[in-house]
Design an enzyme around this catalytic site. Structure first.
Site, short mmCIF file in Angstrom:
data_model
loop_
_atom_site.label_atom_id
_atom_site.label_comp_id
_atom_site.label_asym_id
_atom_site.label_seq_id
_atom_site.Cartn_x
_atom_site.Cartn_y
_atom_site.Cartn_z
N HIS A 294 58.78 50.96 -32.18
CA HIS A 294 58.52 51.09 -30.84
C HIS A 294 59.42 51.97 -30.04
O HIS A 294 60.49 52.50 -30.62
CB HIS A 294 58.91 49.61 -30.29
CG HIS A 294 60.39 49.33 -30.47
ND1 HIS A 294 60.64 48.92 -31.50
CD2 HIS A 294 61.32 49.21 -29.23
CE1 HIS A 294 62.18 48.48 -31.19
NE2 HIS A 294 62.50 48.86 -30.16
N CYS B 4 64.55 78.72 -21.70
CA CYS B 4 63.60 79.85 -22.03
C CYS B 4 64.27 80.96 -22.62
O CYS B 4 63.77 81.90 -23.40
CB CYS B 4 62.79 80.40 -20.80
SG CYS B 4 61.76 79.20 -19.97
P1 AMP Z 1 65.35 47.66 -29.11
O1 AMP Z 1 66.44 46.67 -28.78
O2 AMP Z 1 65.92 48.99 -28.95
O3 AMP Z 1 64.76 47.41 -30.49
O4 AMP Z 1 63.86 47.45 -28.11
C1 AMP Z 1 63.15 46.23 -28.34
C2 AMP Z 1 62.87 45.81 -26.73
O5 AMP Z 1 61.97 44.81 -27.04
C3 AMP Z 1 64.13 45.11 -26.34
O6 AMP Z 1 64.64 45.70 -25.04
C4 AMP Z 1 63.55 43.57 -26.08
O7 AMP Z 1 64.00 43.15 -24.69
C5 AMP Z 1 62.00 43.80 -25.97
N1 AMP Z 1 61.44 42.54 -26.48
C6 AMP Z 1 61.86 41.74 -27.59
N2 AMP Z 1 60.72 40.80 -27.61
C7 AMP Z 1 59.81 41.34 -26.95
C8 AMP Z 1 58.56 40.58 -26.32
N3 AMP Z 1 58.02 39.48 -27.39
N4 AMP Z 1 57.69 41.10 -25.57
C9 AMP Z 1 58.04 42.34 -24.82
N5 AMP Z 1 59.42 42.86 -25.09
C10 AMP Z 1 60.29 42.14 -26.02
ZN ZN Z 2 62.54 77.43 -19.09
#
Ligand code: AMP
Ligand code: ZN
Ligand code: ZN
Length: 345
Positions: free
Chosen positions: A177, A210
């Site tokens: 993600h 550039c």
């Molecule tokens: P990371 O912490 O960089 O792995 O990003 C994952 C993100 O997903 C975090 O900011 C969480 O708040 C978000 N997250 C976790 N569970 C869910 C869920 N069930 N639905 C939507 N977002 C979520």
């Molecule tokens: Zn440029």
């Protein structure tokens, strides 16, 4: 090749910051490998039975904004959803009188903004570089689509697209993600970058990106993009992907260029993974503020920055904003240029 190299101070004239290139005495550039496994400490969502981002578990997620393809059901490829734990709130009404306030020298503004999650694949074990070139291109087009939507919200000034991969790069979810955070302010690193680019344009009449001569910093080139180790890399094996054409805003990207970028991004992530033992990394798209048109920005050029997390940040870096990088970018570029990615099939 770098065993007796002296330290060097370089200035990143794009971001207006210094870096100390100080080759580690005991390690050659090729010895740099990640020790932490990205998957090992990634929280509870380690399989598709419990992971809300897996296909089939959509009901466990915060509301969907859109999916691609639009009319897909369980066979979606990319989903853009609201973040369940957003850093800023989309529900606070942006009031007409919600302007910057100064209280006893402190700046205050309501925490209005958008914090979205981009689920890059329906399958838990499929990471971004495992997707086809078109698949990565599809994720890049989802960023564009969301940026264009956020463009319509008057009070949004800047949108940061970023990806944390691996626990030590800040990821809490192991399912592939990225995130999109839309802010009602322009971050200071962005305005510093724009000021630096503007200064270069003022002095030379050219756009600094550039004008870049990649030479021995070049890693790979596609039709419309190049991957390079930046001249004043703050981090070991830091890599930028830069459009070969002038463009101030990421969201201006056309579909064919997004597909081309998808191929180069996939190759770059594969190479970093092979060379550095699947390191945790952060990826950021550095674009321009939304309320300024491209015509006003002949000096601003967007790019993608990828930072493998191979060391921790200490007091010197926090105190000065100047990083100590143990790998000269010329050496990093040479190693990455030479990585052979096995062809599947
Ligand atoms: P990371 O912490 O960089 O792995 O990003 C994952 C993100 O997903 C975090 O900011 C969480 O708040 C978000 N997250 C976790 N569970 C869910 C869920 N069930 N639905 C939507 N977002 C979520
Ligand atoms: Zn440029
Ligand atoms: Zn999953």
């Amino acid at each position: 090749m770098t065993t007796k190299q002296n330290p060097e101070i370089r200035k990143d004239t794009i971001n207006n910051r210094f870096v100390i290139l100080s080759p580690a005495r005991s390690r050659r550039p090729s010895d740099f490998k990640s020790k932490s496994k990205p998957e090992s400490s990634n929280g509870s969502s380690s399989n598709n039975a419990t992971c809300p981002f897996c296909a089939g578990n959509e009901h466990q997620c915060a509301p969907e904004i859109f999916r691609s393809p639009e009319d897909s059901s369980s066979d979606w490829k990319v989903r853009v959803i609201e973040n369940l734990y957003p850093a800023l709130s989309r529900d606070i009404e942006a009031k007409a009188d919600d302007c910057d306030q100064m209280k006893e020298g402190n700046f205050i503004r309501t925490g209005f903004g958008f914090h979205d999650v981009v689920i890059e694949s329906p399958v838990h074990s499929v990471h971004l570089p495992d997707l086809s070139e078109e698949g990565v291109g599809g994720v890049l087009l989802a960023y564009k689509k969301r940026l264009l939507q956020l463009f319509d919200v008057d009070s949004i000034s800047y949108v940061q697209v970023f990806k944390n991969y691996g626990a030590s790069a800040g990821a809490s979810m192991s399912h592939s993600h990225s995130q999109i955070l839309a802010l009602p302010v322009i971050p200071t690193t962005t305005s510093t970058r724009l000021d630096s680019m503007k200064m270069y344009h003022h002095q030379t009449g050219k756009c600094i990106l550039c004008d870049i001569q990649a030479d021995n910093l070049l890693i790979d080139k596609s039709t419309h993009f190049m991957s390079i180790a930046p001249f004043a890399s703050s981090f070991a094996f830091e890599t930028w992907i830069v459009p070969l054409y002038h463009s101030s805003h990421y969201h201006e990207i056309h579909e064919d260029k997004a597909m081309d970028l998808g191929g180069l991004l996939k190759l770059t992530l594969q190479k970093l993974s092979l060379q550095l033992n699947d390191p945790p990394y952060n990826l950021m798209i550095h674009t321009s503020p939304l309320r300024v048109t491209s015509l006003q920005l002949p000096y601003a050029h967007w790019y993608i920055q990828i930072v493998p997390q191979l060391s921790t940040v200490g007091g010197f870096e926090m105190g000065t904003g100047c990083y100590i990088n143990p790998v000269f970018p010329e050496d990093a570029a040479k190693l990455l240029r030479e990585v052979e990615v096995p062809k599947k099939g």
